[in-house]
Design a protein around this motif. Structure first.
Motif, PDB file in Angstrom:
ATOM      1  N   ASP B  74     -28.825  18.804 -27.240  1.00  0.00           N
ATOM      2  CA  ASP B  74     -28.098  19.921 -26.645  1.00  0.00           C
ATOM      3  C   ASP B  74     -27.331  20.659 -27.756  1.00  0.00           C
ATOM      4  O   ASP B  74     -26.237  20.262 -28.141  1.00  0.00           O
ATOM      5  CB  ASP B  74     -27.133  19.385 -25.569  1.00  0.00           C
ATOM      6  CG  ASP B  74     -26.393  20.502 -24.849  1.00  0.00           C
ATOM      7  OD1 ASP B  74     -26.566  21.672 -25.245  1.00  0.00           O
ATOM      8  OD2 ASP B  74     -25.653  20.199 -23.905  1.00  0.00           O
ATOM      9  N   PHE B  75     -27.944  21.729 -28.257  1.00  0.00           N
ATOM     10  CA  PHE B  75     -27.329  22.456 -29.383  1.00  0.00           C
ATOM     11  C   PHE B  75     -26.054  23.199 -28.956  1.00  0.00           C
ATOM     12  O   PHE B  75     -25.184  23.450 -29.771  1.00  0.00           O
ATOM     13  CB  PHE B  75     -28.344  23.415 -30.011  1.00  0.00           C
ATOM     14  CG  PHE B  75     -29.479  22.691 -30.692  1.00  0.00           C
ATOM     15  CD1 PHE B  75     -29.298  22.131 -31.945  1.00  0.00           C
ATOM     16  CD2 PHE B  75     -30.707  22.542 -30.063  1.00  0.00           C
ATOM     17  CE1 PHE B  75     -30.329  21.439 -32.573  1.00  0.00           C
ATOM     18  CE2 PHE B  75     -31.740  21.859 -30.687  1.00  0.00           C
ATOM     19  CZ  PHE B  75     -31.554  21.293 -31.935  1.00  0.00           C
ATOM     20  N   ILE B  76     -25.982  23.524 -27.659  1.00  0.00           N
ATOM     21  CA  ILE B  76     -24.758  24.191 -27.161  1.00  0.00           C
ATOM     22  C   ILE B  76     -23.585  23.202 -27.238  1.00  0.00           C
ATOM     23  O   ILE B  76     -22.458  23.585 -27.566  1.00  0.00           O
ATOM     24  CB  ILE B  76     -24.966  24.740 -25.730  1.00  0.00           C
ATOM     25  CG1 ILE B  76     -26.055  25.824 -25.767  1.00  0.00           C
ATOM     26  CG2 ILE B  76     -23.669  25.315 -25.167  1.00  0.00           C
ATOM     27  CD1 ILE B  76     -26.482  26.351 -24.409  1.00  0.00           C
ATOM     28  N   ALA B  77     -23.862  21.927 -26.966  1.00  0.00           N
ATOM     29  CA  ALA B  77     -22.809  20.895 -27.069  1.00  0.00           C
ATOM     30  C   ALA B  77     -22.350  20.741 -28.520  1.00  0.00           C
ATOM     31  O   ALA B  77     -21.160  20.546 -28.785  1.00  0.00           O
ATOM     32  CB  ALA B  77     -23.326  19.567 -26.530  1.00  0.00           C
ATOM     33  N   VAL B  78     -23.305  20.870 -29.463  1.00  0.00           N
ATOM     34  CA  VAL B  78     -22.963  20.784 -30.895  1.00  0.00           C
ATOM     35  C   VAL B  78     -21.984  21.916 -31.246  1.00  0.00           C
ATOM     36  O   VAL B  78     -20.942  21.704 -31.863  1.00  0.00           O
ATOM     37  CB  VAL B  78     -24.228  20.876 -31.781  1.00  0.00           C
ATOM     38  CG1 VAL B  78     -23.869  20.929 -33.264  1.00  0.00           C
ATOM     39  CG2 VAL B  78     -25.178  19.703 -31.500  1.00  0.00           C
ATOM     40  N   LYS B  79     -22.328  23.117 -30.775  1.00  0.00           N
ATOM     41  CA  LYS B  79     -21.484  24.294 -31.028  1.00  0.00           C
ATOM     42  C   LYS B  79     -20.092  24.110 -30.402  1.00  0.00           C
ATOM     43  O   LYS B  79     -19.064  24.384 -31.036  1.00  0.00           O
ATOM     44  CB  LYS B  79     -22.177  25.534 -30.438  1.00  0.00           C
ATOM     45  CG  LYS B  79     -21.387  26.828 -30.550  1.00  0.00           C
ATOM     46  CD  LYS B  79     -22.227  28.025 -30.106  1.00  0.00           C
ATOM     47  CE  LYS B  79     -22.216  28.234 -28.602  1.00  0.00           C
ATOM     48  NZ  LYS B  79     -21.036  28.944 -28.100  1.00  0.00           N
ATOM     49  N   SER B  80     -20.059  23.609 -29.176  1.00  0.00           N
ATOM     50  CA  SER B  80     -18.775  23.402 -28.470  1.00  0.00           C
ATOM     51  C   SER B  80     -17.880  22.418 -29.212  1.00  0.00           C
ATOM     52  O   SER B  80     -16.666  22.582 -29.251  1.00  0.00           O
ATOM     53  CB  SER B  80     -19.009  22.882 -27.053  1.00  0.00           C
ATOM     54  OG  SER B  80     -19.763  23.801 -26.334  1.00  0.00           O
ATOM     55  N   LYS B  81     -18.490  21.387 -29.799  1.00  0.00           N
ATOM     56  CA  LYS B  81     -17.694  20.388 -30.525  1.00  0.00           C
ATOM     57  C   LYS B  81     -17.013  21.008 -31.751  1.00  0.00           C
ATOM     58  O   LYS B  81     -15.866  20.702 -32.048  1.00  0.00           O
ATOM     59  CB  LYS B  81     -18.568  19.199 -30.953  1.00  0.00           C
ATOM     60  CG  LYS B  81     -19.035  18.334 -29.783  1.00  0.00           C
ATOM     61  CD  LYS B  81     -17.881  17.580 -29.147  1.00  0.00           C
ATOM     62  CE  LYS B  81     -18.324  16.783 -27.930  1.00  0.00           C
ATOM     63  NZ  LYS B  81     -17.194  16.177 -27.203  1.00  0.00           N
ATOM     64  N   VAL B  82     -17.755  21.878 -32.451  1.00  0.00           N
ATOM     65  CA  VAL B  82     -17.179  22.561 -33.625  1.00  0.00           C
ATOM     66  C   VAL B  82     -16.034  23.475 -33.165  1.00  0.00           C
ATOM     67  O   VAL B  82     -14.967  23.522 -33.784  1.00  0.00           O
ATOM     68  CB  VAL B  82     -18.257  23.369 -34.384  1.00  0.00           C
ATOM     69  CG1 VAL B  82     -17.650  24.152 -35.544  1.00  0.00           C
ATOM     70  CG2 VAL B  82     -19.348  22.439 -34.895  1.00  0.00           C
ATOM     71  N   GLU B  83     -16.250  24.150 -32.043  1.00  0.00           N
ATOM     72  CA  GLU B  83     -15.219  25.058 -31.512  1.00  0.00           C
ATOM     73  C   GLU B  83     -14.002  24.292 -31.006  1.00  0.00           C
ATOM     74  O   GLU B  83     -12.870  24.754 -31.145  1.00  0.00           O
ATOM     75  CB  GLU B  83     -15.823  25.952 -30.422  1.00  0.00           C
ATOM     76  CG  GLU B  83     -16.782  26.980 -31.009  1.00  0.00           C
ATOM     77  CD  GLU B  83     -17.595  27.749 -29.979  1.00  0.00           C
ATOM     78  OE1 GLU B  83     -18.327  28.668 -30.379  1.00  0.00           O
ATOM     79  OE2 GLU B  83     -17.523  27.412 -28.775  1.00  0.00           O
ATOM     80  N   ASP B  84     -14.242  23.115 -30.413  1.00  0.00           N
ATOM     81  CA  ASP B  84     -13.121  22.273 -29.953  1.00  0.00           C
ATOM     82  C   ASP B  84     -12.251  21.827 -31.126  1.00  0.00           C
ATOM     83  O   ASP B  84     -11.049  21.634 -30.978  1.00  0.00           O
ATOM     84  CB  ASP B  84     -13.643  21.029 -29.216  1.00  0.00           C
ATOM     85  CG  ASP B  84     -14.044  21.344 -27.786  1.00  0.00           C
ATOM     86  OD1 ASP B  84     -13.735  22.458 -27.319  1.00  0.00           O
ATOM     87  OD2 ASP B  84     -14.668  20.486 -27.132  1.00  0.00           O
ATOM     88  N   ALA B  85     -12.876  21.652 -32.269  1.00  0.00           N
ATOM     89  CA  ALA B  85     -12.104  21.254 -33.459  1.00  0.00           C
ATOM     90  C   ALA B  85     -11.294  22.438 -33.993  1.00  0.00           C
ATOM     91  O   ALA B  85     -10.441  22.270 -34.851  1.00  0.00           O
ATOM     92  CB  ALA B  85     -13.037  20.713 -34.525  1.00  0.00           C
ATOM     93  N   GLY B  86     -11.586  23.636 -33.493  1.00  0.00           N
ATOM     94  CA  GLY B  86     -10.825  24.825 -33.881  1.00  0.00           C
ATOM     95  C   GLY B  86     -11.571  25.753 -34.828  1.00  0.00           C
ATOM     96  O   GLY B  86     -10.980  26.653 -35.403  1.00  0.00           O
ATOM     97  N   PHE B  87     -12.874  25.536 -34.984  1.00  0.00           N
ATOM     98  CA  PHE B  87     -13.644  26.320 -35.954  1.00  0.00           C
ATOM     99  C   PHE B  87     -14.904  26.904 -35.317  1.00  0.00           C
ATOM    100  O   PHE B  87     -15.079  26.814 -34.116  1.00  0.00           O
ATOM    101  CB  PHE B  87     -13.956  25.448 -37.175  1.00  0.00           C
ATOM    102  CG  PHE B  87     -12.695  24.862 -37.761  1.00  0.00           C
ATOM    103  CD1 PHE B  87     -11.874  25.631 -38.558  1.00  0.00           C
ATOM    104  CD2 PHE B  87     -12.292  23.569 -37.442  1.00  0.00           C
ATOM    105  CE1 PHE B  87     -10.680  25.128 -39.040  1.00  0.00           C
ATOM    106  CE2 PHE B  87     -11.096  23.058 -37.924  1.00  0.00           C
ATOM    107  CZ  PHE B  87     -10.299  23.836 -38.734  1.00  0.00           C
ATOM    108  N   SER B  88     -15.772  27.500 -36.142  1.00  0.00           N
ATOM    109  CA  SER B  88     -16.995  28.121 -35.618  1.00  0.00           C
ATOM    110  C   SER B  88     -18.211  27.627 -36.389  1.00  0.00           C
ATOM    111  O   SER B  88     -18.083  27.109 -37.493  1.00  0.00           O
ATOM    112  CB  SER B  88     -16.935  29.639 -35.796  1.00  0.00           C
ATOM    113  OG  SER B  88     -15.696  30.141 -35.447  1.00  0.00           O
ATOM    114  N   VAL B  89     -19.370  27.855 -35.793  1.00  0.00           N
ATOM    115  CA  VAL B  89     -20.621  27.524 -36.475  1.00  0.00           C
ATOM    116  C   VAL B  89     -21.015  28.731 -37.332  1.00  0.00           C
ATOM    117  O   VAL B  89     -21.099  29.846 -36.829  1.00  0.00           O
ATOM    118  CB  VAL B  89     -21.734  27.203 -35.455  1.00  0.00           C
ATOM    119  CG1 VAL B  89     -23.073  27.013 -36.145  1.00  0.00           C
ATOM    120  CG2 VAL B  89     -21.374  25.968 -34.636  1.00  0.00           C
ATOM    121  N   ALA B  90     -21.238  28.497 -38.623  1.00  0.00           N
ATOM    122  CA  ALA B  90     -21.674  29.582 -39.509  1.00  0.00           C
ATOM    123  C   ALA B  90     -23.195  29.649 -39.502  1.00  0.00           C
ATOM    124  O   ALA B  90     -23.783  30.722 -39.534  1.00  0.00           O
ATOM    125  CB  ALA B  90     -21.172  29.357 -40.916  1.00  0.00           C
TER     126      ALA B  90
END
Lengths: 282, 165
Positions: B74-90
């Protein structure tokens, strides 16, 4: 002439960028516009030591011996937008004995964020409050243990080419302390502002999470009383060490650069210890 | 009995040689420089059930995710985890083991319940380990997404991603 000035500032700007210094925004005395990670919890112990006779005014009612205050702060990342702090204070600043003073809260909302590789610009709004049982002595309304009150403001943080800057603009309304005298001759409307700069000294290259980080900070913190125009500006250089990427130690020396506000003290040495638990709850 | 043993051995041999198509996922995070920030992302990514192990390049804020076999990622979950940490996927790149895949414009690749729509690619045969990059909103920076926004036909949905080489 103007062109010459622009050219020289551009030169310094380029020089600053070319130094390629990593910078940090875990400021010791102010909050950045960034939030802590969702579902993480932090515990902070703060010890403030104020050498005696630092007040520029003859405050006979203040404690004549060396003043110190300790506070315990719990911090939580609720989600990616919201985070909260709860804090309790104890000190001997308002009486001879060391005594529990009261508590406070801090709420921060991340409003805006642009992220790029090793850079970001963020804007956050905050609200804070304190309820303490000290007798009010001075015009310096603060929510750091001396006064009850409410405050709100905006934070702007820019991390650009490894240089981090943060600015805060806020308003504090002083309220009556518990069991205290009525706010006589005390002006309770204060504007606060700050500018913070931080940079990483070590390590030069990141290899793993266990490398100790050493950061250098310089913060400028000012207040203006809107009623009587009394004001001050403090400078606070600080050294920070982060161990295992979770344990943070700050050593701060804050002193007044200029000011005409009646304050309990104008010099403070602070030691802060902070531990962070990531994914602390489900 | 002996022939059964041989069959079992042959079957075991084949199960071992069947390679997972996902080799690894390379994720670069944006908006951070400090190790404390990086650690918060690392800790968040570790909670994903389909992630087996993570290798980090702290200097480049890059995380290599090694995945468990035969799982829906689930790549959306991967993205959400980065965002939960306070950052974004580059950027998020999937290293995939292609087996003579005939790539044409608007080709679709399906694997373990995930669908990848190839956008902005030339016709070619893909063979061996090749990386493709997710280009949906939140998987590239805002500026780069603008570039793709006009050519992406479907919005980001669970298990349906737009990718490019």
């Amino acid at each position: 002439m103007l062109l010459c000035k622009i050219n020289s500032s551009l030169f310094y700007l380029i020089l600053l960028f070319s130094l390629k210094v990593y910078s940090q925004e875990l400021y010791p005395l102010t909050e950045p516009a960034s939030n802590m990670a969702a579902k993480s919890i932090g515990i902070r112990l703060n010890y403030e030591f104020m050498p005696s006779a630092t007040s520029p005014h003859n405050l006979t009612y203040a404690n004549s011996s060396t003043m110190f205050r300790t506070s315990v702060e719990a911090m939580i990342g609720i989600n990616k937008k919201w985070m909260a702090h709860a804090i309790i204070f104890s000190s001997n600043m308002h009486q001879q004995n060391f005594k529990f003073e009261g508590g406070g809260f801090y709420l921060k909302y991340r409003l805006f964020s642009i992220d790029n590789i090793k850079s970001h610009f963020r804007i956050a709004l905050y609200g804070k409050g304190a309820l303490v049982a000290n007798k009010i002595h001075v015009n310096e309304i603060n929510l750091g243990g001396d006064n009850s009150g409410l405050g709100t403001g905006i934070i702007l943080t820019q991390l650009l080419h490894k240089t981090a800057l943060s600015a805060t603009f806020g308003y504090i309304k002083g309220l009556e302390n518990i069991n205290a005298d009525i706010l006589e001759n005390i002006n309770t409307d204060v504007l606060n502002y700050s500018l913070s700069i931080g940079q990483l000294l070590l390590p030069l290259n990141y290899v793993n999470y266990n490398q100790p980080n050493f950061n250098l900070y310089c913060e400028f913190l000012g207040k203006i009383n809107t009623n009587n125009k009394e004001n001050y500006l403090d400078i606070a250089p600080a050294l920070q060490c982060i161990l295992n990427s979770v344990f943070r130690i700050d050593l701060v020396y804050k002193y007044q650069l200029y000011g005409n506000m009646t304050r309990l003290n104008t010099r403070t040495i602070s030691l802060r210890l902070e531990y962070n638990f990531f994914n602390a709850y489900k | 009995m002996k022939s059964l043993k041989i069959i079992i051995i042959i079957m075991l041999f084949f199960t071992k040689t069947i390679k997972a198509q996902y080799i690894k996922v390379e994720l670069q995070a944006a908006g951070l420089t400090c190790s404390m920030c990086s650690k918060s992302i690392h800790k968040q990514l570790k909670t994903l059930s389909f992630v087996d192990s993570i290798s980090v390049n702290l200097d480049k804020a890059t995380f290599i995710l090694f995945l468990k076999n035969n799982q829906t990622i689930d790549f959306i979950a991967v993205k959400s985890k980065v965002e939960d940490a306070g950052f974004s996927v580059a950027s998020l790149k999937v290293f995939y083991n292609f087996n003579k895949f005939n790539l044409e414009s608007n080709s679709t690749l399906s694997y373990n319940q995930s669908t990848f729509n190839f956008i902005n690619t030339k016709s070619q045969i893909l063979n061996g380990v090749i990386a493709f990059k997710l280009i949906d909103k939140g998987f590239v920076n805002a500026k780069e997404f603008k570039k793709y926004a006009t050519i992406i036909k479907s919005n980001l949905e669970k298990n349906n991603y737009n990718v490019t080489l």
